[in-house]
Design an enzyme around this catalytic site. Structure first.
Site, PDB file in Angstrom:
ATOM      1  N   TYR A  86       0.826  -1.201   0.000  1.00  0.00           N
ATOM      2  CA  TYR A  86       0.000   0.000   0.000  1.00  0.00           C
ATOM      3  C   TYR A  86       0.859   1.249   0.000  1.00  0.00           C
ATOM      4  O   TYR A  86       1.914   1.288   0.629  1.00  0.00           O
ATOM      5  CB  TYR A  86      -0.937   0.029   1.218  1.00  0.00           C
ATOM      6  CG  TYR A  86      -1.968  -1.071   1.169  1.00  0.00           C
ATOM      7  CD1 TYR A  86      -2.964  -1.047   0.201  1.00  0.00           C
ATOM      8  CD2 TYR A  86      -1.931  -2.131   2.049  1.00  0.00           C
ATOM      9  CE1 TYR A  86      -3.907  -2.054   0.126  1.00  0.00           C
ATOM     10  CE2 TYR A  86      -2.872  -3.153   1.992  1.00  0.00           C
ATOM     11  CZ  TYR A  86      -3.856  -3.103   1.020  1.00  0.00           C
ATOM     12  OH  TYR A  86      -4.776  -4.102   0.943  1.00  0.00           O
ATOM     13  N   THR A  92       1.390   7.144  -5.694  1.00  0.00           N
ATOM     14  CA  THR A  92       1.194   6.112  -6.712  1.00  0.00           C
ATOM     15  C   THR A  92       1.724   6.615  -8.052  1.00  0.00           C
ATOM     16  O   THR A  92       1.854   7.826  -8.269  1.00  0.00           O
ATOM     17  CB  THR A  92      -0.294   5.732  -6.856  1.00  0.00           C
ATOM     18  OG1 THR A  92      -1.036   6.891  -7.220  1.00  0.00           O
ATOM     19  CG2 THR A  92      -0.845   5.145  -5.563  1.00  0.00           C
ATOM     20  N   GLY A  97       6.076   1.756  -5.516  1.00  0.00           N
ATOM     21  CA  GLY A  97       5.604   0.376  -5.395  1.00  0.00           C
ATOM     22  C   GLY A  97       6.562  -0.603  -6.044  1.00  0.00           C
ATOM     23  O   GLY A  97       6.853  -1.674  -5.492  1.00  0.00           O
ATOM     24  N   ASN A 124      -9.816  -3.887  -8.637  1.00  0.00           N
ATOM     25  CA  ASN A 124      -8.680  -3.026  -8.302  1.00  0.00           C
ATOM     26  C   ASN A 124      -7.760  -3.018  -9.532  1.00  0.00           C
ATOM     27  O   ASN A 124      -6.711  -3.648  -9.566  1.00  0.00           O
ATOM     28  CB  ASN A 124      -7.947  -3.548  -7.061  1.00  0.00           C
ATOM     29  CG  ASN A 124      -6.864  -2.614  -6.586  1.00  0.00           C
ATOM     30  OD1 ASN A 124      -6.459  -1.697  -7.297  1.00  0.00           O
ATOM     31  ND2 ASN A 124      -6.369  -2.862  -5.385  1.00  0.00           N
ATOM     32  N   TYR A 131       0.751  -5.308 -10.949  1.00  0.00           N
ATOM     33  CA  TYR A 131       1.307  -6.644 -10.748  1.00  0.00           C
ATOM     34  C   TYR A 131       1.635  -7.319 -12.074  1.00  0.00           C
ATOM     35  O   TYR A 131       2.670  -7.988 -12.196  1.00  0.00           O
ATOM     36  CB  TYR A 131       0.361  -7.503  -9.905  1.00  0.00           C
ATOM     37  CG  TYR A 131       0.262  -7.027  -8.478  1.00  0.00           C
ATOM     38  CD1 TYR A 131       1.408  -6.848  -7.696  1.00  0.00           C
ATOM     39  CD2 TYR A 131      -0.958  -6.741  -7.900  1.00  0.00           C
ATOM     40  CE1 TYR A 131       1.327  -6.399  -6.387  1.00  0.00           C
ATOM     41  CE2 TYR A 131      -1.054  -6.296  -6.591  1.00  0.00           C
ATOM     42  CZ  TYR A 131       0.095  -6.128  -5.844  1.00  0.00           C
ATOM     43  OH  TYR A 131       0.018  -5.684  -4.549  1.00  0.00           O
TER      44      TYR A 131
END
Length: 154
Positions: A86, A92, A97, A124, A131
């Protein structure tokens, strides 16, 4: 991460959940989830396990001494499960990340982990895209979640 970071972990989680899931879950659901899954006692235990190199990797990303994101992976034999990744919403799409994931993966690979699995809500889209860009593939669907996997060794 240290014990002093617990309150900030909860804050990052709450901010991220409210931003990410605002169109999926009610504010009440999110608050209940955070209260249940992010208790101080549980987080302190997980940070301690990570510090002792036990079955968890719990890393934070900081900007000017402020926690801006975190990642947690659980290790079991030759497998890892990405439990949490998170970021504060304003961080972001800035590579934070990717850096957290890369650092955590380097640590688990040193423990001979062969693959990593994660569950992500199928709505999401930001996380799912992230990912996939970082080598995870959809393996299955479980309820509202996609099960994604990344293999490190063939």
């Amino acid at each position: 991460m240290s014990d002093d970071d617990v309150d900030n972990v909860i804050e990052v989680a709450r901010d991220s959940w409210k931003w990410t899931y605002k169109d999926i879950y009610s504010d009440e659901f999110i608050e209940n989830w955070i209260s249940e899954k992010y208790s101080k006692e549980k987080l302190l235990n997980e940070i301690t396990k990570s510090q002792l190199n036990l079955d968890l990797v719990f890393l934070g990303s900081f900007h000017e001494s402020k926690l801006i994101g975190f990642i947690e992976l659980k290790i079991s034999s030759s497998k890892a499960e990405l439990l949490r990744l998170y970021l504060r919403p304003e961080y972001t799409h800035r590579g934070v990340g990717r850096i957290l994931l890369s650092e955590a993966e380097e640590l688990v690979k040193k423990r001979d982990v062969e693959e990593c699995i994660l569950y992500v809500h199928k709505k999401n889209y930001i996380a799912t895209s992230f990912y996939k860009k970082n080598g995870f593939q959809v393996k299955d669907i479980y309820g509202d979640d996609l099960i994604m996997i990344k293999r490190y060794k063939v």
